[in-house]
Design a protein around this motif. Structure first.
Motif, mmCIF file in Angstrom:
data_model
loop_
_atom_site.group_PDB
_atom_site.id
_atom_site.type_symbol
_atom_site.label_atom_id
_atom_site.label_comp_id
_atom_site.label_asym_id
_atom_site.label_seq_id
_atom_site.Cartn_x
_atom_site.Cartn_y
_atom_site.Cartn_z
ATOM 1 N N HIS A 311 -3.338 -60.100 -23.369
ATOM 2 C CA HIS A 311 -2.920 -60.456 -24.721
ATOM 3 C C HIS A 311 -1.611 -59.737 -25.016
ATOM 4 O O HIS A 311 -1.571 -58.514 -25.115
ATOM 5 C CB HIS A 311 -3.995 -60.057 -25.730
ATOM 6 N N LEU A 312 -0.526 -60.512 -25.166
ATOM 7 C CA LEU A 312 0.790 -59.947 -25.414
ATOM 8 C C LEU A 312 1.044 -59.855 -26.915
ATOM 9 O O LEU A 312 1.018 -60.858 -27.629
ATOM 10 C CB LEU A 312 1.877 -60.801 -24.766
ATOM 11 N N THR A 313 1.288 -58.660 -27.407
ATOM 12 C CA THR A 313 1.701 -58.423 -28.779
ATOM 13 C C THR A 313 2.841 -57.407 -28.748
ATOM 14 O O THR A 313 3.110 -56.779 -27.718
ATOM 15 C CB THR A 313 0.557 -57.867 -29.646
ATOM 16 N N ASN A 314 3.523 -57.218 -29.884
ATOM 17 C CA ASN A 314 4.598 -56.228 -29.922
ATOM 18 C C ASN A 314 4.079 -54.833 -29.637
ATOM 19 O O ASN A 314 4.783 -54.007 -29.039
ATOM 20 C CB ASN A 314 5.289 -56.253 -31.285
ATOM 21 N N GLU A 315 2.848 -54.568 -30.044
ATOM 22 C CA GLU A 315 2.257 -53.251 -29.810
ATOM 23 C C GLU A 315 1.713 -53.100 -28.391
ATOM 24 O O GLU A 315 1.505 -51.981 -27.924
ATOM 25 C CB GLU A 315 1.114 -52.999 -30.811
ATOM 26 N N ARG A 316 1.508 -54.212 -27.725
ATOM 27 C CA ARG A 316 0.954 -54.181 -26.362
ATOM 28 C C ARG A 316 1.773 -55.147 -25.495
ATOM 29 O O ARG A 316 1.280 -56.148 -25.017
ATOM 30 C CB ARG A 316 -0.517 -54.597 -26.388
ATOM 31 N N LEU A 317 3.041 -54.795 -25.340
ATOM 32 C CA LEU A 317 3.987 -55.701 -24.704
ATOM 33 C C LEU A 317 4.273 -55.291 -23.256
ATOM 34 O O LEU A 317 5.032 -54.350 -23.003
ATOM 35 C CB LEU A 317 5.293 -55.736 -25.508
ATOM 36 N N TRP A 318 3.641 -55.979 -22.337
ATOM 37 C CA TRP A 318 3.961 -55.814 -20.924
ATOM 38 C C TRP A 318 5.253 -56.583 -20.638
ATOM 39 O O TRP A 318 5.434 -57.700 -21.105
ATOM 40 C CB TRP A 318 2.837 -56.348 -20.054
ATOM 41 N N ARG A 319 6.148 -55.969 -19.857
ATOM 42 C CA ARG A 319 7.432 -56.596 -19.554
ATOM 43 C C ARG A 319 7.658 -56.628 -18.046
ATOM 44 O O ARG A 319 7.043 -55.885 -17.296
ATOM 45 C CB ARG A 319 8.567 -55.840 -20.256
ATOM 46 N N TRP A 320 8.559 -57.513 -17.641
ATOM 47 C CA TRP A 320 8.829 -57.699 -16.223
ATOM 48 C C TRP A 320 10.331 -57.706 -15.988
ATOM 49 O O TRP A 320 11.079 -58.428 -16.667
ATOM 50 C CB TRP A 320 8.227 -59.008 -15.727
#
Length: 331
Positions: A311-320
């Motif tokens: 689940h991508l949110t601003n508070e839990r933002l995985w990036r690549w």
């Protein structure tokens, strides 16, 4: 000798059935690249005999009822139906979503049967609509599934369902050559995670690049079989939602989108849909800065969507970062 074909595209399923290349052709068009994945119970129920599964959560829902009735296949489970045919083939399209459907199917088989599947995979390297029904046994090329590959497929599917992308990133250490395009699909799906500098996934960045050329209307930036994209991770509805997200947000990167949101309700209203199609898109100054990597879209705008089980949110933002192939965990 009876033959069953399973495909990931209803248009090619109809063509194969009409061409008489199988006794029964079934299509599975479930989208797995955007919305939350179903629960584990719903995932298992998808391939099980139909009981109480709601519409869209059974593997036969994308095949015309008359075709199933003529073959006596309505409401059947995948494993039970496969056992009734002498030859079973899975025709997989080239897009990552089709690969995910195959991995899901193989994982189900692995856990329920614990035996090597008695069927083969034929991998289409072009879009299904670009391929005439084959006239020989060598096209599309045949890929057999060994017990080791079956176990590997289950592992790959579980990595996609995990609550973060770390296991999926770990697949780079795994031999993925056993199934055509599996390696490129792993990279293509990771590329849909936001980039560190711009905050955009690959499809969002592609949309902005196409708009930056000038004169673009909404459907000019959608995926299509005549466009030269390497891989289509996002389909029609996902692309519409992404364009909405770029244009209908707190700080837009795109201007000129005259209608929305991109919903079934809008499609059913001919006036609104025509207004949407005629929109003339351009980049805002902010959009130009984001495309150039000078601004980060996520610094000013919300994200709330799913990447597999993540689940991508601003508070839990995985990036690549595709250049360094580095997965960046939330801060």
């Amino acid at each position: 000798m009876t033959r069953l074909i399973v495909t990931t595209d209803s248009s090619i399923a109809g063509a194969l059935q009409q061409a008489g290349l199988a006794d029964l052709v079934i299509a599975i068009e479930r989208r797995l690249v955007w919305e939350p994945l179903p629960s584990n119970a719903e995932l298992d129920a998808f391939f099980a005999p139909r009981t109480t599964q709601r519409r869209g959560l059974h593997w036969l829902d994308d095949t015309p009822p008359w075709r199933l009735e003529d073959s006596g296949a309505e409401d059947r489970g995948l494993i039970e139906l496969f056992a009734e045919y002498d030859s079973v083939e899975f025709w997989r399209g080239p897009e990552p979503n089709a690969q995910l459907i195959l991995l899901w199917l193989l994982d189900h088989w692995h856990r329920k049967c614990n035996a090597n599947p008695d069927f083969v995979v034929r991998a289409l390297f072009l879009g299904a609509r670009d391929v005439d029904p084959p006239r020989g046994e060598l096209y599309p090329p045949v890929v057999g599934i060994t017990p080791r590959q079956l176990k590997s497929a289950s592992r790959v599917w579980r990595a996609y369902c995990a609550p973060n992308p770390q296991s999926w990133r770990g697949l780079f250490k795994t031999d993925l050559h056993w199934l055509p395009q599996l390696g490129p699909h792993v990279r293509a799906l990771l590329a849909e995670l936001p980039r560190p500098a711009s905050g955009l996934g690959a499809t969002e960045a592609r949309i902005l690049r196409l708009i930056s050329r000038g004169g673009a209307q909404p459907f000019d930036v959608f995926p299509g079989h005549q466009k030269s994209y390497e891989l289509h991770v996002c389909g029609y509805w996902e692309a519409g939602a992404l364009l909405d997200g770029l244009a209908r947000c707190e700080r837009p990167a795109v201007s000129g989108l005259d209608e929305g949101p991109f919903s079934l309700e809008m499609h059913n209203d001919s006036t609104r849909f025509d207004r949407y199609k005629r929109s003339r898109l351009s980049l805002t100054e902010f959009g130009k800065a984001v495309l150039g990597g000078d601004e980060n879209f996520r610094r000013y705008n919300r994200i709330d969507r799913w990447w597999g089980g993540t689940h991508l949110t601003n508070e839990r933002l995985w990036r690549w970062d595709p250049e360094t192939r580095e997965l960046i965990a939330p801060v």
